[in-house]
Design an enzyme around this catalytic site. Structure first.
Site, PDB file in Angstrom:
ATOM      1  N   GLY A  50       1.037  -1.164  -0.045  1.00 51.33           N
ATOM      2  CA  GLY A  50      -0.188   0.047   0.030  1.00 51.33           C
ATOM      3  C   GLY A  50       0.941   1.113  -0.038  1.00 51.33           C
ATOM      4  CD  GLU A  66       1.427   3.140  -3.580  1.00 45.93           C
ATOM      5  OE1 GLU A  66       2.344   2.383  -3.326  1.00 45.93           O
ATOM      6  OE2 GLU A  66       1.719   4.258  -3.692  1.00 45.93           O
ATOM      7  CD  GLU A  70       4.145  -0.835  -1.362  1.00 43.49           C
ATOM      8  OE1 GLU A  70       3.917  -1.986  -0.979  1.00 43.49           O
ATOM      9  OE2 GLU A  70       3.845   0.190  -1.141  1.00 43.49           O
ATOM     10  CB  SER A  86      -0.593   4.410  11.368  1.00 46.17           C
ATOM     11  OG  SER A  86       0.866   4.125  11.818  1.00 46.17           O
ATOM     12  CD  GLU A 121      11.166 -12.852   3.675  1.00 41.55           C
ATOM     13  OE1 GLU A 121      10.615 -14.206   3.986  1.00 41.55           O
ATOM     14  OE2 GLU A 121      11.890 -12.466   4.804  1.00 41.55           O
TER      15      GLU A 121
END
Length: 156
Positions: A50, A66, A70, A86, A121
């Site tokens: 995101g 995104e 990504e 957040s 990862e």
């Protein structure tokens, strides 16, 4: 915080207003796509793909953009899952970061998931396996809510 709020209007640090972001929980079968963050906050922890919404972009379009940028995965959005806030404060109590994240549920279409500049990862994990992983705050709750919601969204 140095300077006035307007000097930070376009910054992710000490923003003048909360920043609008998206995330997407993509399922391939019963497994959800996760990737480690490559920068703070929570560098090295697994999270959902995101990022920030661009002006003129719908939330769903931002989530899919995104995801592709990504980790190189394509998906079909099934629906909205939930929002996450957040907020990170500095030692003096100032708001260092503030994101409001709209999280979506999606079905995998193509792509295995590849690391990049923003994703280290990449892993496909079942919701019950999340407790053994290092995750960003709220990731397990968001994935489990998405897993419960996905069958209803697929059924229409």
């Amino acid at each position: 915080m140095s300077g006035d709020a307007s000097s930070h209007a376009g910054s992710r640090l000490y923003p003048a207003l909360p920043l609008l972001a998206v995330s997407v929980c993509v399922f391939r079968g019963a497994q959800a796509l996760l990737a480690t963050r490559t920068r703070p906050p929570f560098e090295g922890a697994f999270s959902l793909p995101g990022g920030l919404v661009e002006a003129g972009e719908t939330l769903e379009a931002a989530a899919l953009r995104e995801l592709l940028e990504e980790v190189g995965v394509e998906a079909r959005v099934l629906g909205f899952n939930r929002h996450v806030e957040s907020i990170e404060r500095d030692e003096a109590g100032g708001v260092r970061r503030h994101f409001v994240i709209a999280s979506f549920v999606a079905e995998w279409i193509a792509g295995e998931g590849t690391p990049g500049l923003e994703a280290g990862e990449v892993a496909w994990a079942a919701p019950e396996a999340l407790d053994a992983m290092t995750l960003t705050p709220m990731t397990a709750e968001v994935v489990r809510a998405a897993a419960a919601l996905a069958p209803r969204l697929r059924a229409g």
